[in-house]
Design a protein around this motif. Structure first.
Motif, PDB file in Angstrom:
ATOM      1  N   ALA A 145       0.842  -1.195   0.000  1.00 53.96           N
ATOM      2  CA  ALA A 145       0.000   0.000   0.000  1.00 53.96           C
ATOM      3  C   ALA A 145       0.879   1.247   0.000  1.00 53.96           C
ATOM      4  O   ALA A 145       1.899   1.307   0.690  1.00 53.96           O
ATOM      5  N   HIS A 146       0.493   2.233  -0.776  1.00 55.83           N
ATOM      6  CA  HIS A 146       1.313   3.437  -0.908  1.00 55.83           C
ATOM      7  C   HIS A 146       0.426   4.636  -1.238  1.00 55.83           C
ATOM      8  O   HIS A 146      -0.730   4.479  -1.633  1.00 55.83           O
ATOM      9  N   ILE A 147       1.000   5.828  -1.078  1.00 51.73           N
ATOM     10  CA  ILE A 147       0.281   7.061  -1.403  1.00 51.73           C
ATOM     11  C   ILE A 147       1.093   7.851  -2.416  1.00 51.73           C
ATOM     12  O   ILE A 147       2.248   8.197  -2.167  1.00 51.73           O
ATOM     13  N   HIS A 148       0.487   8.133  -3.560  1.00 46.54           N
ATOM     14  CA  HIS A 148       1.073   9.031  -4.547  1.00 46.54           C
ATOM     15  C   HIS A 148       0.744  10.469  -4.149  1.00 46.54           C
ATOM     16  O   HIS A 148      -0.376  10.764  -3.745  1.00 46.54           O
ATOM     17  N   MET A 149       1.695  11.373  -4.286  1.00 43.52           N
ATOM     18  CA  MET A 149       1.417  12.781  -4.031  1.00 43.52           C
ATOM     19  C   MET A 149       2.464  13.657  -4.688  1.00 43.52           C
ATOM     20  O   MET A 149       3.562  13.203  -5.017  1.00 43.52           O
ATOM     21  N   THR A 150       2.111  14.923  -4.902  1.00 46.70           N
ATOM     22  CA  THR A 150       3.042  15.898  -5.459  1.00 46.70           C
ATOM     23  C   THR A 150       3.891  16.486  -4.330  1.00 46.70           C
ATOM     24  O   THR A 150       3.618  16.276  -3.147  1.00 46.70           O
ATOM     25  N   THR A 151       4.904  17.257  -4.704  1.00 44.18           N
ATOM     26  CA  THR A 151       5.738  17.912  -3.689  1.00 44.18           C
ATOM     27  C   THR A 151       4.914  18.903  -2.866  1.00 44.18           C
ATOM     28  O   THR A 151       5.150  19.064  -1.668  1.00 44.18           O
ATOM     29  N   MET A 152       3.928  19.549  -3.494  1.00 51.72           N
ATOM     30  CA  MET A 152       3.070  20.480  -2.764  1.00 51.72           C
ATOM     31  C   MET A 152       2.206  19.724  -1.754  1.00 51.72           C
ATOM     32  O   MET A 152       2.043  20.156  -0.608  1.00 51.72           O
ATOM     33  N   ASP A 153       1.674  18.573  -2.168  1.00 48.32           N
ATOM     34  CA  ASP A 153       0.888  17.754  -1.246  1.00 48.32           C
ATOM     35  C   ASP A 153       1.744  17.338  -0.045  1.00 48.32           C
ATOM     36  O   ASP A 153       1.297  17.398   1.097  1.00 48.32           O
ATOM     37  N   ALA A 154       2.984  16.914  -0.325  1.00 48.20           N
ATOM     38  CA  ALA A 154       3.879  16.458   0.744  1.00 48.20           C
ATOM     39  C   ALA A 154       4.160  17.577   1.739  1.00 48.20           C
ATOM     40  O   ALA A 154       4.203  17.354   2.952  1.00 48.20           O
ATOM     41  N   LYS A 155       4.342  18.778   1.217  1.00 48.37           N
ATOM     42  CA  LYS A 155       4.601  19.928   2.084  1.00 48.37           C
ATOM     43  C   LYS A 155       3.389  20.222   2.954  1.00 48.37           C
ATOM     44  O   LYS A 155       3.524  20.461   4.169  1.00 48.37           O
ATOM     45  N   GLN A 156       2.207  20.202   2.365  1.00 49.99           N
ATOM     46  CA  GLN A 156       0.988  20.504   3.115  1.00 49.99           C
ATOM     47  C   GLN A 156       0.665  19.418   4.145  1.00 49.99           C
ATOM     48  O   GLN A 156       0.119  19.701   5.205  1.00 49.99           O
ATOM     49  N   LEU A 157       1.013  18.173   3.826  1.00 50.67           N
ATOM     50  CA  LEU A 157       0.749  17.061   4.738  1.00 50.67           C
ATOM     51  C   LEU A 157       1.927  16.787   5.671  1.00 50.67           C
ATOM     52  O   LEU A 157       1.844  15.902   6.531  1.00 50.67           O
ATOM     53  N   ASN A 158       3.025  17.539   5.456  1.00 52.07           N
ATOM     54  CA  ASN A 158       4.209  17.427   6.312  1.00 52.07           C
ATOM     55  C   ASN A 158       4.806  16.016   6.314  1.00 52.07           C
ATOM     56  O   ASN A 158       5.088  15.432   7.365  1.00 52.07           O
ATOM     57  N   VAL A 159       4.990  15.458   5.118  1.00 51.18           N
ATOM     58  CA  VAL A 159       5.605  14.143   4.978  1.00 51.18           C
ATOM     59  C   VAL A 159       6.683  14.214   3.904  1.00 51.18           C
ATOM     60  O   VAL A 159       6.754  15.177   3.136  1.00 51.18           O
ATOM     61  N   GLN A 160       7.517  13.163   3.836  1.00 52.85           N
ATOM     62  CA  GLN A 160       8.594  13.103   2.860  1.00 52.85           C
ATOM     63  C   GLN A 160       8.516  11.813   2.072  1.00 52.85           C
ATOM     64  O   GLN A 160       7.989  10.804   2.552  1.00 52.85           O
ATOM     65  N   SER A 161       9.073  11.836   0.860  1.00 54.39           N
ATOM     66  CA  SER A 161       9.106  10.636   0.033  1.00 54.39           C
ATOM     67  C   SER A 161       9.891   9.537   0.745  1.00 54.39           C
ATOM     68  O   SER A 161      10.959   9.768   1.314  1.00 54.39           O
ATOM     69  N   GLY A 162       9.335   8.328   0.760  1.00 50.09           N
ATOM     70  CA  GLY A 162       9.969   7.209   1.427  1.00 50.09           C
ATOM     71  C   GLY A 162       9.527   7.018   2.861  1.00 50.09           C
ATOM     72  O   GLY A 162       9.808   5.984   3.480  1.00 50.09           O
ATOM     73  N   GLU A 163       8.821   7.994   3.417  1.00 55.98           N
ATOM     74  CA  GLU A 163       8.318   7.897   4.792  1.00 55.98           C
ATOM     75  C   GLU A 163       7.151   6.914   4.851  1.00 55.98           C
ATOM     76  O   GLU A 163       6.413   6.732   3.883  1.00 55.98           O
ATOM     77  N   TYR A 164       6.983   6.270   6.011  1.00 52.33           N
ATOM     78  CA  TYR A 164       5.871   5.353   6.214  1.00 52.33           C
ATOM     79  C   TYR A 164       4.870   5.959   7.189  1.00 52.33           C
ATOM     80  O   TYR A 164       5.269   6.511   8.226  1.00 52.33           O
ATOM     81  N   VAL A 165       3.600   5.865   6.865  1.00 56.54           N
ATOM     82  CA  VAL A 165       2.546   6.453   7.687  1.00 56.54           C
ATOM     83  C   VAL A 165       1.434   5.440   7.899  1.00 56.54           C
ATOM     84  O   VAL A 165       1.434   4.351   7.322  1.00 56.54           O
ATOM     85  N   THR A 166       0.465   5.824   8.721  1.00 57.34           N
ATOM     86  CA  THR A 166      -0.750   5.038   8.919  1.00 57.34           C
ATOM     87  C   THR A 166      -1.927   5.812   8.334  1.00 57.34           C
ATOM     88  O   THR A 166      -1.976   7.036   8.440  1.00 57.34           O
ATOM     89  N   VAL A 167      -2.834   5.103   7.702  1.00 59.85           N
ATOM     90  CA  VAL A 167      -4.047   5.725   7.171  1.00 59.85           C
ATOM     91  C   VAL A 167      -5.251   5.011   7.778  1.00 59.85           C
ATOM     92  O   VAL A 167      -5.391   3.796   7.647  1.00 59.85           O
ATOM     93  N   GLU A 168      -6.099   5.776   8.460  1.00 57.65           N
ATOM     94  CA  GLU A 168      -7.301   5.226   9.079  1.00 57.65           C
ATOM     95  C   GLU A 168      -8.520   5.560   8.235  1.00 57.65           C
ATOM     96  O   GLU A 168      -8.626   6.651   7.679  1.00 57.65           O
ATOM     97  N   VAL A 169      -9.456   4.606   8.160  1.00 55.52           N
ATOM     98  CA  VAL A 169     -10.711   4.803   7.434  1.00 55.52           C
ATOM     99  C   VAL A 169     -11.858   4.417   8.350  1.00 55.52           C
ATOM    100  O   VAL A 169     -11.877   3.317   8.918  1.00 55.52           O
ATOM    101  N   ASP A 170     -12.810   5.324   8.519  1.00 54.92           N
ATOM    102  CA  ASP A 170     -13.973   5.065   9.360  1.00 54.92           C
ATOM    103  C   ASP A 170     -15.064   4.371   8.557  1.00 54.92           C
ATOM    104  O   ASP A 170     -15.040   4.351   7.332  1.00 54.92           O
TER     105      ASP A 170
END
Length: 283
Positions: A145-170
């Protein structure tokens, strides 16, 4: 064009931009379910479909310049086969097939969980096309599982390429996807990709939205929506190029977020207004 109409248009544009900014600031991630598919090198396109053959477009995908081809292949393993597996285009430098673990059990193979493109030492498999077949020593994976995003998206979401995160869905079956890899490129569009097994585990449907959580961040139970018999989504991402009144009536949320450049018919606007549905555009 009169001054009143100009002011109305400017007001609508500003409102749309504010809604998009709010979606991003809330760490909301649109989710797409990726069914089994294959990527082919041009050499293997010709081996399966004939010398000089080129893939033909069936439909554009959400990621820019990517498409679902009209062509399909059969994937075979020691215990079984799967027919009509969609080829995605354009042709790539390396051939790979992405399947779910359920698919792998049907084939009788145990492919590794890998990032797309990392096929060294991955599973062996056979592909059959109308003009030939191929046995490949490697190339079969279960996609991470992965998330595609632009550099602007990464800046706004405060993440970096190669970083691992958790995504929750209600929803009726709340689920958290862990170790989701961030992939950043200005060639991408913001979207999380999961396979059909992962989607089924969380009863994920088209237009689902997840919440990105960085390492070290926690949500209290009061911040997580309680399960109900019906999936309650605040917004739906609409990815077609034309929004019609029928599309608006089929959407169950109170906000529709469109891709930039999407055409909205006059009847679609009227229908949305009648139903109390807001329409905005994503950057």
């Amino acid at each position: 064009m009169n001054q009143q109409l100009i002011e109305q248009i400017v007001g609508e544009v500003l409102e749309q931009l504010q809604k998009v900014e709010q979606v991003l600031s809330n760490d909301s991630i649109p989710i797409a379910v990726s069914a089994r598919h294959v990527h082919l090198s041009q050499q293997h396109v010709e081996a399966l479909f004939g010398k000089g053959y080129e893939l033909t477009k069936k439909a554009d995908l959400s990621q820019p310049n990517q498409f679902a081809a009209n062509e399909t292949v059969v994937i075979a393993g020691p215990k079984g086969s799967i027919e009509r597996v969609r080829v995605l285009g354009p042709a790539r430098s390396l051939t790979q097939a992405e399947v779910s673990w359920t698919d792998a059990m049907k084939l009788g193979v145990k492919p590794p969980l890998r990032e797309s493109g990392d096929i060294e030492g991955s599973g062996a498999f056979t592909m059959i096309g109308p003009k030939g077949s191929l046995f490949l020593e490697e190339g079969l994976i279960v996609a991470q599982a992965h998330i595609h995003m632009t550099t602007m998206d990464a800046k706004q979401l405060n993440v970096q390429s190669g970083e691992y995160v958790t995504v929750e869905v209600d929803g009726p079956r709340p689920v958290a996807y862990r170790n989701v890899k961030i992939r950043v490129s200005d060639k991408y569009r913001l979207e999380m990709h999961i396979d059909t097994d992962e989607a089924n585990a969380g009863l994920i449907s088209k237009g689902a939205i997840g919440r990105l959580i960085k390492a070290g961040e926690n949500y209290t139970q009061s911040q997580i929506e309680a399960p109900s018999l019906k999936v309650e989504k605040t917004a739906s991402y609409f990815q077609k190029k034309l929004l019609s009144k029928d599309d608006v009536r089929e959407i169950e949320t109170k906000e529709i977020i469109l891709e930039k450049g999407t055409i909205i018919t006059a009847l679609a606007k009227d229908t949305a207004r009648e139903l109390g549905i807001s329409i905005s555009f994503r950057k």
